[in-house]
Design a protein around this motif. Sequence first.
Motif, PDB file in Angstrom:
ATOM      1  N   ALA A  82     -20.769  19.307  10.252  1.00 61.22           N
ATOM      2  CA  ALA A  82     -19.478  20.082   9.842  1.00 61.22           C
ATOM      3  C   ALA A  82     -19.249  21.156  10.724  1.00 61.22           C
ATOM      4  CB  ALA A  82     -18.809  19.988   8.704  1.00 61.22           C
ATOM      5  N   ASP A  83     -18.142  21.495  11.369  1.00 58.70           N
ATOM      6  CA  ASP A  83     -17.877  22.958  12.064  1.00 58.70           C
ATOM      7  C   ASP A  83     -17.941  23.730  10.972  1.00 58.70           C
ATOM      8  OD1 ASP A  83     -17.567  24.879  13.731  1.00 58.70           O
ATOM      9  OD2 ASP A  83     -15.657  24.072  14.476  1.00 58.70           O
ATOM     10  N   TRP A  84     -18.780  24.983  10.968  1.00 58.74           N
ATOM     11  CA  TRP A  84     -18.872  25.858  10.008  1.00 58.74           C
ATOM     12  C   TRP A  84     -17.441  26.690   9.915  1.00 58.74           C
ATOM     13  CZ3 TRP A  84     -18.420  31.151  11.452  1.00 58.74           C
ATOM     14  CH2 TRP A  84     -18.627  31.597  12.582  1.00 58.74           C
ATOM     15  N   ARG A  85     -16.800  26.768  11.087  1.00 57.78           N
ATOM     16  CA  ARG A  85     -15.590  27.632  11.145  1.00 57.78           C
ATOM     17  C   ARG A  85     -14.287  26.859  10.467  1.00 57.78           C
ATOM     18  NH1 ARG A  85     -14.992  27.762  17.468  1.00 57.78           N
ATOM     19  NH2 ARG A  85     -15.457  25.298  17.117  1.00 57.78           N
ATOM     20  N   GLU A  86     -14.155  25.804  10.174  1.00 53.55           N
ATOM     21  CA  GLU A  86     -13.248  24.965   9.624  1.00 53.55           C
ATOM     22  C   GLU A  86     -12.786  25.491   8.434  1.00 53.55           C
ATOM     23  OE1 GLU A  86     -13.814  20.493   9.291  1.00 53.55           O
ATOM     24  OE2 GLU A  86     -14.402  20.408  11.362  1.00 53.55           O
ATOM     25  N   LYS A  90      -8.882  26.991   7.827  1.00 51.47           N
ATOM     26  CA  LYS A  90      -8.078  26.436   6.811  1.00 51.47           C
ATOM     27  C   LYS A  90      -7.809  27.509   5.925  1.00 51.47           C
ATOM     28  CE  LYS A  90      -9.970  21.642   6.843  1.00 51.47           C
ATOM     29  NZ  LYS A  90     -10.674  20.510   5.921  1.00 51.47           N
ATOM     30  N   TYR A  91      -8.434  28.531   5.427  1.00 52.54           N
ATOM     31  CA  TYR A  91      -8.238  29.267   4.590  1.00 52.54           C
ATOM     32  C   TYR A  91      -6.978  30.430   5.068  1.00 52.54           C
ATOM     33  CZ  TYR A  91      -8.210  33.429   1.445  1.00 52.54           C
ATOM     34  OH  TYR A  91      -7.901  34.359   0.708  1.00 52.54           O
ATOM     35  N   LEU A  92      -7.237  30.648   6.572  1.00 53.14           N
ATOM     36  CA  LEU A  92      -6.741  31.674   7.127  1.00 53.14           C
ATOM     37  C   LEU A  92      -5.025  31.378   7.421  1.00 53.14           C
ATOM     38  CD1 LEU A  92      -9.348  33.427   9.467  1.00 53.14           C
ATOM     39  CD2 LEU A  92      -8.034  34.470   7.239  1.00 53.14           C
ATOM     40  N   THR A  93      -4.949  29.831   7.767  1.00 55.12           N
ATOM     41  CA  THR A  93      -3.801  29.306   8.295  1.00 55.12           C
ATOM     42  C   THR A  93      -2.815  28.851   7.153  1.00 55.12           C
ATOM     43  OG1 THR A  93      -4.663  27.047   8.575  1.00 55.12           O
ATOM     44  CG2 THR A  93      -4.651  28.686  10.445  1.00 55.12           C
ATOM     45  N   SER A  94      -3.684  28.247   6.087  1.00 53.37           N
ATOM     46  CA  SER A  94      -2.801  27.567   4.935  1.00 53.37           C
ATOM     47  C   SER A  94      -3.422  28.087   3.438  1.00 53.37           C
ATOM     48  CB  SER A  94      -2.957  25.955   5.121  1.00 53.37           C
ATOM     49  OG  SER A  94      -3.991  25.759   4.921  1.00 53.37           O
ATOM     50  N   ALA A  95      -4.244  28.864   3.357  1.00 51.98           N
ATOM     51  CA  ALA A  95      -4.664  29.477   2.073  1.00 51.98           C
ATOM     52  C   ALA A  95      -5.392  28.251   1.499  1.00 51.98           C
ATOM     53  CB  ALA A  95      -3.734  30.091   1.289  1.00 51.98           C
ATOM     54  N   GLU A  96      -5.850  27.098   2.242  1.00 49.86           N
ATOM     55  CA  GLU A  96      -6.440  26.124   1.587  1.00 49.86           C
ATOM     56  C   GLU A  96      -7.902  26.510   1.045  1.00 49.86           C
ATOM     57  OE1 GLU A  96      -8.234  21.708   2.807  1.00 49.86           O
ATOM     58  OE2 GLU A  96      -6.082  22.428   3.764  1.00 49.86           O
ATOM     59  N   VAL A  97      -8.364  26.304  -0.293  1.00 47.78           N
ATOM     60  CA  VAL A  97      -9.620  26.858  -0.574  1.00 47.78           C
ATOM     61  C   VAL A  97     -10.361  25.604  -1.365  1.00 47.78           C
ATOM     62  CG1 VAL A  97      -8.949  29.189  -1.185  1.00 47.78           C
ATOM     63  CG2 VAL A  97      -8.717  27.223  -3.100  1.00 47.78           C
ATOM     64  N   PRO A  98     -11.609  25.625  -1.357  1.00 42.69           N
ATOM     65  CA  PRO A  98     -12.425  24.626  -2.042  1.00 42.69           C
ATOM     66  C   PRO A  98     -12.160  24.654  -3.462  1.00 42.69           C
ATOM     67  CG  PRO A  98     -13.731  26.103  -0.915  1.00 42.69           C
ATOM     68  CD  PRO A  98     -12.571  26.624  -0.748  1.00 42.69           C
ATOM     69  N   ASP A 118      -4.696  33.602  18.796  1.00 40.52           N
ATOM     70  CA  ASP A 118      -4.448  32.312  19.850  1.00 40.52           C
ATOM     71  C   ASP A 118      -5.157  31.264  19.290  1.00 40.52           C
ATOM     72  OD1 ASP A 118      -3.048  33.971  21.049  1.00 40.52           O
ATOM     73  OD2 ASP A 118      -4.389  34.648  22.584  1.00 40.52           O
ATOM     74  N   GLY A 119      -5.462  30.941  17.826  1.00 40.79           N
ATOM     75  CA  GLY A 119      -6.046  29.750  17.367  1.00 40.79           C
ATOM     76  C   GLY A 119      -7.449  29.696  17.522  1.00 40.79           C
ATOM     77  N   ASN A 120      -8.172  30.695  18.119  1.00 38.81           N
ATOM     78  CA  ASN A 120      -9.824  31.141  17.800  1.00 38.81           C
ATOM     79  C   ASN A 120     -10.029  31.880  16.803  1.00 38.81           C
ATOM     80  OD1 ASN A 120     -10.037  29.439  20.399  1.00 38.81           O
ATOM     81  ND2 ASN A 120      -9.619  31.033  21.793  1.00 38.81           N
ATOM     82  N   LEU A 121     -11.004  31.328  16.191  1.00 33.45           N
ATOM     83  CA  LEU A 121     -11.542  32.247  14.971  1.00 33.45           C
ATOM     84  C   LEU A 121     -12.436  33.446  15.490  1.00 33.45           C
ATOM     85  CD1 LEU A 121     -11.912  32.516  12.137  1.00 33.45           C
ATOM     86  CD2 LEU A 121     -14.112  31.359  12.219  1.00 33.45           C
ATOM     87  N   MET A 122     -12.203  34.676  15.287  1.00 31.13           N
ATOM     88  CA  MET A 122     -12.622  35.967  15.845  1.00 31.13           C
ATOM     89  C   MET A 122     -13.449  36.525  14.705  1.00 31.13           C
ATOM     90  SD  MET A 122     -12.072  35.508  18.905  1.00 31.13           S
ATOM     91  CE  MET A 122     -11.865  37.073  20.176  1.00 31.13           C
ATOM     92  N   ARG A 123     -14.618  37.226  14.823  1.00 33.11           N
ATOM     93  CA  ARG A 123     -15.199  37.992  13.629  1.00 33.11           C
ATOM     94  C   ARG A 123     -14.697  39.665  14.099  1.00 33.11           C
ATOM     95  NH1 ARG A 123     -18.562  38.194   9.503  1.00 33.11           N
ATOM     96  NH2 ARG A 123     -19.917  40.106   9.607  1.00 33.11           N
ATOM     97  N   LYS A 124     -14.410  40.406  13.277  1.00 34.49           N
ATOM     98  CA  LYS A 124     -13.930  41.782  13.248  1.00 34.49           C
ATOM     99  C   LYS A 124     -15.414  42.769  12.932  1.00 34.49           C
ATOM    100  CE  LYS A 124     -10.876  41.526  10.085  1.00 34.49           C
ATOM    101  NZ  LYS A 124      -9.677  41.822   9.625  1.00 34.49           N
ATOM    102  N   SER A 125     -15.848  43.441  13.935  1.00 36.15           N
ATOM    103  CA  SER A 125     -16.917  44.287  13.385  1.00 36.15           C
ATOM    104  C   SER A 125     -16.201  45.385  12.686  1.00 36.15           C
ATOM    105  CB  SER A 125     -17.371  44.994  14.675  1.00 36.15           C
ATOM    106  OG  SER A 125     -16.560  45.826  15.337  1.00 36.15           O
ATOM    107  N   ILE A 135     -18.126  30.675  17.879  1.00 40.04           N
ATOM    108  CA  ILE A 135     -18.431  29.434  18.314  1.00 40.04           C
ATOM    109  C   ILE A 135     -19.555  28.634  17.666  1.00 40.04           C
ATOM    110  CG2 ILE A 135     -18.297  30.424  20.623  1.00 40.04           C
ATOM    111  CD1 ILE A 135     -21.341  30.501  21.130  1.00 40.04           C
ATOM    112  N   THR A 136     -19.548  27.297  17.920  1.00 41.66           N
ATOM    113  CA  THR A 136     -20.675  26.492  17.317  1.00 41.66           C
ATOM    114  C   THR A 136     -21.836  26.732  18.136  1.00 41.66           C
ATOM    115  OG1 THR A 136     -19.880  24.593  18.533  1.00 41.66           O
ATOM    116  CG2 THR A 136     -18.774  24.664  16.574  1.00 41.66           C
ATOM    117  N   GLN A 137     -22.602  25.756  17.313  1.00 46.09           N
ATOM    118  CA  GLN A 137     -24.220  25.950  18.139  1.00 46.09           C
ATOM    119  C   GLN A 137     -24.082  25.097  19.210  1.00 46.09           C
ATOM    120  OE1 GLN A 137     -26.875  24.525  14.976  1.00 46.09           O
ATOM    121  NE2 GLN A 137     -27.127  26.429  14.186  1.00 46.09           N
TER     122      GLN A 137
END
Length: 140
Positions: A82-86, A90-98, A118-125, A135-137
């Motif tokens: 599974a894509d680790w970013r999903e 999900k959490y950032l867009t709809s607050a969906e949690v495990p 713009d729909g891309n997950l970015m990490r802030k330093s 990105i994925t592997q």
Amino acid sequence: MDAYCAEIRKLEGKFYGIEYHHVVRDHNQPADQLSKIGSSRAAVPPGVFVQDLLASSIKQEKEVEEIPPAEQLVLAVPLPVADWREQFIKYLTSAEVPADKTKTECLIHRSKHYVLVDGNLMRKSAKEGILQKCITQDEE
């Protein structure tokens, strides 16, 4: 090293008490000097005797792996990862949690370092505020 620890554990029951003392390298100069001589392959100083051990000083039980008959062999097919970013998206867009509370707390804590651009997950330093694209592997 694990084999030696296992041997010591076997002998612990034969004593009334046992104490372990960690000797810091700074307080064990002779052993430190010997290890440096051994690792640098320098000439052995006079008065130091060298004994090369060609075999382990303890007996290790060898694990024998039996091969099952051909009719019992199973082909293991790796499942798609599974894509680790999903979970972050999900959490950032709809607050969906495990459903698991521990995983939820971990996700909330870790998601503070991520943002959607713009729909891309970015990490802030933390210090410079630089955004790094996640990105994925497969995309490497």
